[in-house]
Enzyme design. Structure first.
Site, mmCIF file in Angstrom:
data_model
loop_
_atom_site.group_PDB
_atom_site.id
_atom_site.type_symbol
_atom_site.label_atom_id
_atom_site.label_comp_id
_atom_site.label_asym_id
_atom_site.label_seq_id
_atom_site.Cartn_x
_atom_site.Cartn_y
_atom_site.Cartn_z
ATOM 1 N N GLU A 63 -8.158 5.235 -4.234
ATOM 2 C CA GLU A 63 -8.673 5.820 -3.029
ATOM 3 C C GLU A 63 -9.210 7.109 -3.254
ATOM 4 O O GLU A 63 -8.346 8.047 -3.990
ATOM 5 C CB GLU A 63 -7.782 5.851 -1.817
ATOM 6 C CG GLU A 63 -7.243 4.514 -1.522
ATOM 7 C CD GLU A 63 -6.145 4.605 -0.351
ATOM 8 O OE1 GLU A 63 -6.254 5.707 0.425
ATOM 9 O OE2 GLU A 63 -5.489 3.865 0.067
ATOM 10 N N TRP A 116 -5.605 14.217 7.900
ATOM 11 C CA TRP A 116 -3.974 13.965 8.107
ATOM 12 C C TRP A 116 -3.457 15.443 7.365
ATOM 13 O O TRP A 116 -2.193 15.668 7.650
ATOM 14 C CB TRP A 116 -3.620 12.956 7.180
ATOM 15 C CG TRP A 116 -3.980 12.726 5.762
ATOM 16 C CD1 TRP A 116 -5.003 11.673 5.417
ATOM 17 C CD2 TRP A 116 -3.631 13.351 4.663
ATOM 18 N NE1 TRP A 116 -5.330 11.925 4.526
ATOM 19 C CE2 TRP A 116 -4.600 12.716 3.622
ATOM 20 C CE3 TRP A 116 -3.010 14.617 4.445
ATOM 21 C CZ2 TRP A 116 -4.681 13.066 2.385
ATOM 22 C CZ3 TRP A 116 -3.049 14.855 3.006
ATOM 23 C CH2 TRP A 116 -3.877 14.210 2.032
ATOM 24 N N ASN A 139 0.749 -1.260 -0.079
ATOM 25 C CA ASN A 139 0.028 0.032 0.128
ATOM 26 C C ASN A 139 0.911 1.186 0.049
ATOM 27 O O ASN A 139 1.789 1.373 1.041
ATOM 28 C CB ASN A 139 -0.828 -0.096 1.273
ATOM 29 C CG ASN A 139 -1.919 1.234 1.384
ATOM 30 O OD1 ASN A 139 -2.973 1.032 0.318
ATOM 31 N ND2 ASN A 139 -1.733 2.287 1.943
ATOM 32 N N GLU A 140 0.620 2.085 -1.230
ATOM 33 C CA GLU A 140 1.421 3.420 -1.039
ATOM 34 C C GLU A 140 3.102 3.025 -0.890
ATOM 35 O O GLU A 140 3.352 3.841 0.406
ATOM 36 C CB GLU A 140 0.665 4.262 -0.338
ATOM 37 C CG GLU A 140 -0.729 4.808 -0.804
ATOM 38 C CD GLU A 140 -1.319 6.089 -0.033
ATOM 39 O OE1 GLU A 140 -0.829 6.462 0.940
ATOM 40 O OE2 GLU A 140 -2.067 6.726 -0.513
#
Ligand code: GAL
Length: 643
Positions: free
Chosen positions: A314, A322, A141-142
């Site tokens: 996403e 964030w 992920n990322e």
């Protein structure tokens, strides 16, 4: 284009799953991304797998008719694994080890962790590789999120030395390539070379560039080891990864060559607040996002592979948690962002996340549902988007008008050696992109070496290292060319190009840069409706000066179909230069009101209003309306089909 969401069945009681799946289908979603952080539930103890819950979760989604994108859980190695292999964690630039308790705590260079990542990938792929619900895999992920590409660990140091030996052969050759005679930095063997993090003053820029190349190769190797397993055990499924916004720490083009579909995670409001936009833009677009943020990444990531397959894995559905400030999107923006991805050719927009989670780090991050399962702001807009997409059907391919050339090593060069505050290849590229969008043009962002046939205009906003394949491609190209500052200024080892900049581009442009200056705010050379600021190059050239400031300083030179920007491409300079080049290229431009943006797909023109006030489509935008009106309220989308 499909719609989907990111779902974490492990966060919710099992008796909610079936109803969740049903509501997803009712909303118009058809793909669900799961599993990417679930290692501690899949393998609670070393070698003890608990597949039951994941079997049932996948089965529940499948029987509701949903397709699954399954993530490998390697971004979240569990505590027991870190404890058995404490040196697998990454080390930051100050030499401090990362600590367990969030995510992405691993070091890409740790061979033991790489083997563990391969082991869990193999286990998950063995279990679900041929499951009919699983249509795609997301690796990890990322990559790089939370500043995790560069690790200054012992594992990285050893691997870096091996990498250097393979690239340079002998320490003497490395010394020569880097210019290590300067300050007595010469090495006698590769074993003497450290990572560039803790030197007294800046390390040799060639050392940094090599370290960044190495670190990027480590990400690619880590990804590739998963891709190979997935291809073996799950044939016929796409492999994707979710890239981030304004993120250049590894070479996304290189990693994309191992993927089928390039994904990215779109958080327009978080990005606007977190990156160097003006205070005025941060206020004006606080609830919409700057009008070029999402589109820029759509075009950048579509250009990562020749096939051009890409997705939004996403999508922000409401406020995030964030950024420094996390406002809610204007009503309508979730739909606008969704349809804009469609206009740029996305295969999927997947909302992050299905339901807001009331615990842990992302409590304030919106989902499509509130924690109590009532609809949140985004749900109705996702459902409306699904109806719009169904009504529109396939919209056709993006046309070829302008190619912007961007390379990741360009941004490494300006990060390593900015030479002036705010000098960045990425932001020069964004500025040119934004200027072209304000002219109503359609843009592809491609790596050097991609064939340029079919484009009318090609721009290199800031490309210090110019590979031969690009020079060859540009020599063949008959359209308009715009070269930005610092292009061709460095060789592959960070030395000033032979014969002075623009180095290999002198094959196209007769001139050389004999002096560069960076300028503090206020130290400017005003022109007519633009000014030279931040960066200025002085040339000896046979080209004609085309844009001259009031004091005689030249901002842009022209030789036949090639323009050279000797000033920093801020918005006004980029606009002035690119408008001239577009006109010479025969491209029809538009005078768009502030905040209005266009995008062509096949015969359709999409229009998006990012401003806070209603705007009217200019008369130059023609066709009959398929969706919306010629007057667009804030967050409205209109689509016109050519007559
Ligand atoms: C992304 C990440 C997600 C989630 C999201 C919050 O960077 O991939 O897991 O943390 O941000 O906006």
């Amino acid at each position: 284009m499909r719609l989907g969401c990111c779902y974490y069945p492990e966060h919710w009681p099992e008796n909610l799953w079936a109803e969740d799946a049903l509501r997803m289908v009712e909303t118009g979603l058809s793909q669900v991304r799961i599993g990417e952080f679930a290692w501690s539930r899949i393998e609670p103890d070393p070698g003890q797998f608990d597949w039951g819950w994941l079997d049932r979760a996948i089965e529940t989604l499948h029987s509701a008719g949903l397709e699954v994108i399954l993530g490998t859980p390697t971004a979240t190695p569990p505590k027991w694994l870190v404890d058995t292999m404490p040196d697998m964690v990454a080390t930051n630039e100050h030499g401090h080890a990362r600590v367990f308790g969030s995510r992405r705590h691993y070091c890409f260079s740790h061979r033991g962790y790489r083997a563990e990542a391969a082991r869990i990938t193999r286990a998950v792929a063995n279990r679900y590789g041929k499951h009919p619900a699983v249509v795609a895999w997301q690796t990890d992920n990322e990559y790089g999120c939370h500043d995790t590409v560069l690790s200054f660990s012992d594992a990285a140091r050893l691997a870096f030395r091996e990498w250097l030996a393979a690239r340079y052969g002998t320490a003497m050759d490395l010394n020569r390539a880097w210019g290590n005679v300067f300050w007595s930095m010469e090495y006698r063997s590769f074993d003497e070379i450290d990572l560039p993090g803790l030197t007294v003053t800046e390390a040799n820029p060639a050392h940094w560039l090599a370290f960044r190349r190495f670190a990027s190769d480590e990400v690619a190797a880590f990804n590739r080891s998963q891709v190979e397993i997935l291809r073996e055990l799950s044939p016929g499924r796409d492999v994707v990864h979710n890239y981030m916004g304004f993120f250049t720490e590894f070479d996304h083009h290189a990693i994309a060559s191992d993927l089928d579909v390039v994904g990215w995670d779109s958080y327009p409001l978080g990005f606007l607040d977190s990156f160097p936009f003006t205070e005025a833009d941060k206020l004006a677009y606080a609830r919409q996002g700057h009008p070029d943020i999402a589109a820029f990444h759509h075009d950048l990531y579509r250009g990562c592979t020749p096939s051009g397959r890409w997705s939004v894995l996403e999508q922000q559905p409401g406020p995030v948690n964030w950024a420094n400030h996390n406002p809610a999107p204007l009503p309508g923006m979730v739909r606008l962002w969704t349809l804009e991805a469609m206009a740029h050719g996305a295969e999927l927009v997947s909302y992050f996340r299905w339901r807001q989670f009331p615990q842990a780090q992302e409590q304030h991050h919106a989902g499509l549902l509130l924690p109590d399962s009532e609809p949140a702001l985004g749900l109705a807009e996702a459902a409306q988007s699904a109806r719009d997409i169904a009504m529109l059907g396939p919209v056709g391919d993006p046309p070829k008008q302008v190619a912007l050339i961007f390379a990741y090593d360009a941004d490494w060069v300006t990060k390593i050696q900015p030479q002036g505050k705010g000098v960045s290849a990425l932001w020069a590229t964004f500025s040119c992109y934004s200027a072209l969008r304000q002219l109503g043009l359609d843009i592809d962002i491609v790596p050097p070496g991609r064939p340029l046939d079919g484009y009318a205009l090609v721009a290199l906003p800031c490309l210090p290292i110019v590979p031969d394949c690009l020079v060859a491609e540009l020599k063949r190209f008959s359209g308009q060319i715009v070269i930005g500052p610092r292009s061709g200024s460095r060789d592959a080892d960070f030395a000033i190009s032979d014969g002075l900049p623009p180095g290999p581009l002198r094959a196209l442009f007769p001139g050389k840069v004999v002096r560069v200056e960076s300028l503090r705010p206020g130290l400017t050379h005003p022109g007519k409706d633009w000014e030279i600021e931040r960066w200025l190059e002085h040339l000896e050239t046979a080209a004609e000066p085309e844009m001259i400031a009031l004091d005689g300083t030249v901002a842009c030179w022209r030789h036949r179909q090639v323009r050279y920007m000797s000033a920093w491409p801020n918005q006004e300079v980029a606009h002035a230069v690119l408008a001239r080049a577009a006109k010479d290229a025969g491209l029809a431009t538009h005078a768009l009101p502030e905040g209005l943006r266009l995008r062509r797909a096949g015969e359709n023109t999409f229009a998006f209003n990012y401003s806070q006030t209603p705007v009217h489509l200019p008369d130059t935008v023609t066709g009959h309306l398929l969706l919306g009106q010629r007057t667009l309220h804030p967050a409205d989308v209109s689509i016109l089909k050519a007559n």
